[in-house]
Every structure is written in structure tokens, then in C-alpha cells.
Design a protein around this motif. Structure first.
Motif, PDB file in Angstrom:
ATOM      1  N   ALA A 169       8.703   3.391  23.511  1.00 14.81           N
ATOM      2  CA  ALA A 169       8.620   4.630  22.741  1.00 14.81           C
ATOM      3  C   ALA A 169       9.478   4.528  21.490  1.00 14.81           C
ATOM      4  CB  ALA A 169       9.083   5.806  23.602  1.00 14.81           C
ATOM      5  N   THR A 170       9.021   5.159  20.413  1.00 16.63           N
ATOM      6  CA  THR A 170       9.760   5.131  19.154  1.00 16.63           C
ATOM      7  C   THR A 170      10.300   6.496  18.753  1.00 16.63           C
ATOM      8  OG1 THR A 170       7.728   5.428  17.881  1.00 16.63           O
ATOM      9  CG2 THR A 170       8.447   3.156  18.291  1.00 16.63           C
ATOM     10  N   SER A 171       9.741   7.570  19.327  1.00 21.67           N
ATOM     11  CA  SER A 171      10.209   8.903  18.945  1.00 21.67           C
ATOM     12  C   SER A 171       9.895   9.919  20.038  1.00 21.67           C
ATOM     13  CB  SER A 171       9.558   9.351  17.631  1.00 21.67           C
ATOM     14  OG  SER A 171       8.175   9.572  17.817  1.00 21.67           O
ATOM     15  N   ILE A 172      10.560  11.061  19.933  1.00 24.33           N
ATOM     16  CA  ILE A 172      10.251  12.236  20.742  1.00 24.33           C
ATOM     17  C   ILE A 172       9.779  13.292  19.755  1.00 24.33           C
ATOM     18  CG2 ILE A 172      11.150  14.041  22.246  1.00 24.33           C
ATOM     19  CD1 ILE A 172      13.369  12.065  23.074  1.00 24.33           C
ATOM     20  N   ASP A 173       8.548  13.760  19.927  1.00 26.92           N
ATOM     21  CA  ASP A 173       7.993  14.784  19.057  1.00 26.92           C
ATOM     22  C   ASP A 173       8.043  16.115  19.794  1.00 26.92           C
ATOM     23  OD1 ASP A 173       7.456  12.531  17.604  1.00 26.92           O
ATOM     24  OD2 ASP A 173       5.288  12.664  17.765  1.00 26.92           O
ATOM     25  N   CYS A 174       8.492  17.160  19.117  1.00 27.57           N
ATOM     26  CA  CYS A 174       8.711  18.447  19.757  1.00 27.57           C
ATOM     27  C   CYS A 174       8.177  19.575  18.871  1.00 27.57           C
ATOM     28  CB  CYS A 174      10.205  18.619  20.009  1.00 27.57           C
ATOM     29  SG  CYS A 174      10.621  20.011  21.042  1.00 27.57           S
ATOM     30  N   VAL A 175       7.614  20.610  19.516  1.00 30.22           N
ATOM     31  CA  VAL A 175       7.096  21.787  18.818  1.00 30.22           C
ATOM     32  C   VAL A 175       7.489  23.024  19.616  1.00 30.22           C
ATOM     33  CG1 VAL A 175       4.986  22.996  18.109  1.00 30.22           C
ATOM     34  CG2 VAL A 175       5.107  20.537  17.891  1.00 30.22           C
ATOM     35  N   ALA A 176       7.863  24.090  18.931  1.00 27.70           N
ATOM     36  CA  ALA A 176       8.089  25.390  19.564  1.00 27.70           C
ATOM     37  C   ALA A 176       6.935  26.291  19.152  1.00 27.70           C
ATOM     38  CB  ALA A 176       9.411  25.983  19.124  1.00 27.70           C
ATOM     39  N   LYS A 177       6.381  27.053  20.118  1.00 25.91           N
ATOM     40  CA  LYS A 177       5.237  27.924  19.842  1.00 25.91           C
ATOM     41  C   LYS A 177       5.507  29.330  20.369  1.00 25.91           C
ATOM     42  CE  LYS A 177       1.791  24.264  20.080  1.00 25.91           C
ATOM     43  NZ  LYS A 177       0.475  23.880  20.611  1.00 25.91           N
ATOM     44  N   TYR A 178       5.070  30.315  19.586  1.00 23.98           N
ATOM     45  CA  TYR A 178       5.188  31.715  19.969  1.00 23.98           C
ATOM     46  C   TYR A 178       3.801  32.239  20.281  1.00 23.98           C
ATOM     47  CZ  TYR A 178       5.864  36.748  19.507  1.00 23.98           C
ATOM     48  OH  TYR A 178       5.880  38.102  19.724  1.00 23.98           O
ATOM     49  N   GLY A 179       3.629  32.819  21.455  1.00 22.46           N
ATOM     50  CA  GLY A 179       2.334  33.343  21.861  1.00 22.46           C
ATOM     51  C   GLY A 179       2.379  34.816  22.178  1.00 22.46           C
ATOM     52  N   GLY A 180       3.392  35.507  21.697  1.00 21.82           N
ATOM     53  CA  GLY A 180       3.546  36.932  21.958  1.00 21.82           C
ATOM     54  C   GLY A 180       2.557  37.757  21.168  1.00 21.82           C
ATOM     55  N   GLY A 181       2.511  39.028  21.446  1.00 22.28           N
ATOM     56  CA  GLY A 181       1.536  39.915  20.824  1.00 22.28           C
ATOM     57  C   GLY A 181       1.889  40.328  19.412  1.00 22.28           C
ATOM     58  N   SER A 182       3.129  40.659  19.153  1.00 23.05           N
ATOM     59  CA  SER A 182       3.490  41.125  17.816  1.00 23.05           C
ATOM     60  C   SER A 182       4.125  39.978  17.024  1.00 23.05           C
ATOM     61  CB  SER A 182       4.463  42.295  17.910  1.00 23.05           C
ATOM     62  OG  SER A 182       5.654  41.886  18.545  1.00 23.05           O
ATOM     63  N   HIS A 202       4.874  31.520  14.190  1.00 21.09           N
ATOM     64  CA  HIS A 202       3.856  31.161  15.185  1.00 21.09           C
ATOM     65  C   HIS A 202       4.137  29.817  15.847  1.00 21.09           C
ATOM     66  CE1 HIS A 202       1.457  34.596  14.040  1.00 21.09           C
ATOM     67  NE2 HIS A 202       1.598  34.244  12.779  1.00 21.09           N
ATOM     68  N   SER A 203       4.487  28.822  15.031  1.00 20.45           N
ATOM     69  CA  SER A 203       4.741  27.484  15.551  1.00 20.45           C
ATOM     70  C   SER A 203       5.581  26.707  14.543  1.00 20.45           C
ATOM     71  CB  SER A 203       3.415  26.755  15.783  1.00 20.45           C
ATOM     72  OG  SER A 203       3.630  25.454  16.243  1.00 20.45           O
ATOM     73  N   THR A 204       6.466  25.885  15.061  1.00 22.96           N
ATOM     74  CA  THR A 204       7.214  25.008  14.161  1.00 22.96           C
ATOM     75  C   THR A 204       6.320  23.829  13.788  1.00 22.96           C
ATOM     76  OG1 THR A 204       8.097  23.622  15.929  1.00 22.96           O
ATOM     77  CG2 THR A 204       9.409  25.540  15.272  1.00 22.96           C
ATOM     78  N   PRO A 205       6.553  23.212  12.655  1.00 19.36           N
ATOM     79  CA  PRO A 205       5.922  21.919  12.421  1.00 19.36           C
ATOM     80  C   PRO A 205       6.476  20.948  13.464  1.00 19.36           C
ATOM     81  CG  PRO A 205       7.109  22.685  10.450  1.00 19.36           C
ATOM     82  CD  PRO A 205       7.400  23.638  11.561  1.00 19.36           C
ATOM     83  N   ALA A 206       5.777  19.884  13.723  1.00 22.94           N
ATOM     84  CA  ALA A 206       6.282  18.887  14.676  1.00 22.94           C
ATOM     85  C   ALA A 206       7.627  18.364  14.196  1.00 22.94           C
ATOM     86  CB  ALA A 206       5.290  17.747  14.829  1.00 22.94           C
ATOM     87  N   LYS A 207       8.592  18.388  15.075  1.00 21.34           N
ATOM     88  CA  LYS A 207       9.924  17.849  14.788  1.00 21.34           C
ATOM     89  C   LYS A 207       9.991  16.487  15.460  1.00 21.34           C
ATOM     90  CE  LYS A 207      10.997  21.396  12.539  1.00 21.34           C
ATOM     91  NZ  LYS A 207      11.066  21.308  11.102  1.00 21.34           N
ATOM     92  N   VAL A 208      10.233  15.457  14.674  1.00 20.75           N
ATOM     93  CA  VAL A 208      10.227  14.087  15.173  1.00 20.75           C
ATOM     94  C   VAL A 208      11.658  13.576  15.237  1.00 20.75           C
ATOM     95  CG1 VAL A 208       9.390  11.746  14.769  1.00 20.75           C
ATOM     96  CG2 VAL A 208       7.936  13.704  14.206  1.00 20.75           C
ATOM     97  N   PHE A 209      12.060  13.179  16.429  1.00 18.36           N
ATOM     98  CA  PHE A 209      13.379  12.596  16.643  1.00 18.36           C
ATOM     99  C   PHE A 209      13.176  11.100  16.888  1.00 18.36           C
ATOM    100  CE2 PHE A 209      13.764  17.009  17.989  1.00 18.36           C
ATOM    101  CZ  PHE A 209      14.911  17.411  17.332  1.00 18.36           C
ATOM    102  N   LYS A 210      13.499  10.287  15.890  1.00 18.46           N
ATOM    103  CA  LYS A 210      13.354   8.833  16.010  1.00 18.46           C
ATOM    104  C   LYS A 210      14.393   8.294  16.990  1.00 18.46           C
ATOM    105  CE  LYS A 210      10.228   8.200  12.771  1.00 18.46           C
ATOM    106  NZ  LYS A 210       8.906   7.710  13.061  1.00 18.46           N
ATOM    107  N   LEU A 211      13.951   7.547  17.974  1.00 17.97           N
ATOM    108  CA  LEU A 211      14.865   7.033  18.987  1.00 17.97           C
ATOM    109  C   LEU A 211      15.841   6.011  18.414  1.00 17.97           C
ATOM    110  CD1 LEU A 211      12.469   6.856  22.043  1.00 17.97           C
ATOM    111  CD2 LEU A 211      14.202   8.574  21.524  1.00 17.97           C
ATOM    112  N   LYS A 212      15.431   5.281  17.381  1.00 20.64           N
ATOM    113  CA  LYS A 212      16.349   4.292  16.790  1.00 20.64           C
ATOM    114  C   LYS A 212      17.535   4.963  16.103  1.00 20.64           C
ATOM    115  CE  LYS A 212      14.019   3.819  12.353  1.00 20.64           C
ATOM    116  NZ  LYS A 212      13.337   2.934  11.444  1.00 20.64           N
TER     117      LYS A 212
END
Length: 92
Positions: free
Chosen positions: A25-38, A68-78
Motif C-alpha cells: 500500500a502507498t496511501s490511506i484515502d479518507c472521506v467524511a460524508k454528511y447524510g443528514g436532512g438539513s 456534504h462531503s470532504t474531498p478525498a484526503k490522501v495520507f501518503k504512507l512514505k
């Protein structure tokens, strides 16, 4: 944990691209998403921590805000200090 559609009703979820990572593996990709009503705006701080055998050590932090959602956040393992492939764990 990877995002899936199993939990279709959610307010806030954090997703990574895999449950675990191989030594290739070279990275960990992470996203936060909001699915609430308002519409809401969330401030976030995503960080990678590495287990050194005694404590979780913060290696990298990404901050921002989203509606609504963060852009993909990429954490390079190196870039993760003290992370030795196959020797310890990392978490977001």
C-alpha cells in the motif's frame, strides 16, 4: 472502514479506501460524508496516528470544513514518520 450503501441512513460517516492495508500500500484515502436532512457545516481534523509499541503518535493532520462531503484526503504512507511496513499499525 470503506463506505458502502448498507447503512443508507446516516448523519455523519468517515470512510477509508480499505479495512486493512498490505505492505504494498502507498496511501490511506479518507472521506467524511454528511447524510443528514438539513444543511450543516462541519469543521474537521483528520489525522494519521502510528502505534510505536507504547502510544499512538500523531504524524499528519489535515483540517478543513465541509457541508456534504470532504474531498478525498490522501495520507501518503512514505510520509509517516516511524511507520515500518509490517511492524506497526496506523489509524485515521
Amino acid at each position: 472502514m470503506p463506505c458502502n450503501t448498507y447503512y443508507s441512513d446516516y448523519v455523519l460517516k468517515i470512510c477509508t479506501d480499505a479495512d486493512s492495508y498490505s505492505e504494498k500500500a502507498t496511501s490511506i484515502d479518507c472521506v467524511a460524508k454528511y447524510g443528514g436532512g438539513s444543511i450543516a457545516t462541519f469543521d474537521y481534523s483528520m489525522r494519521v496516528e502510528v502505534w510505536n509499541g507504547h502510544d499512538w503518535v500523531v504524524n499528519e493532520v489535515k483540517k478543513g470544513s465541509f457541508s456534504h462531503s470532504t474531498p478525498a484526503k490522501v495520507f501518503k504512507l512514505k510520509n509517516q514518520k516511524s511507520l515500518k511496513k509490517g511492524k506497526n499499525s496506523a489509524r485515521v
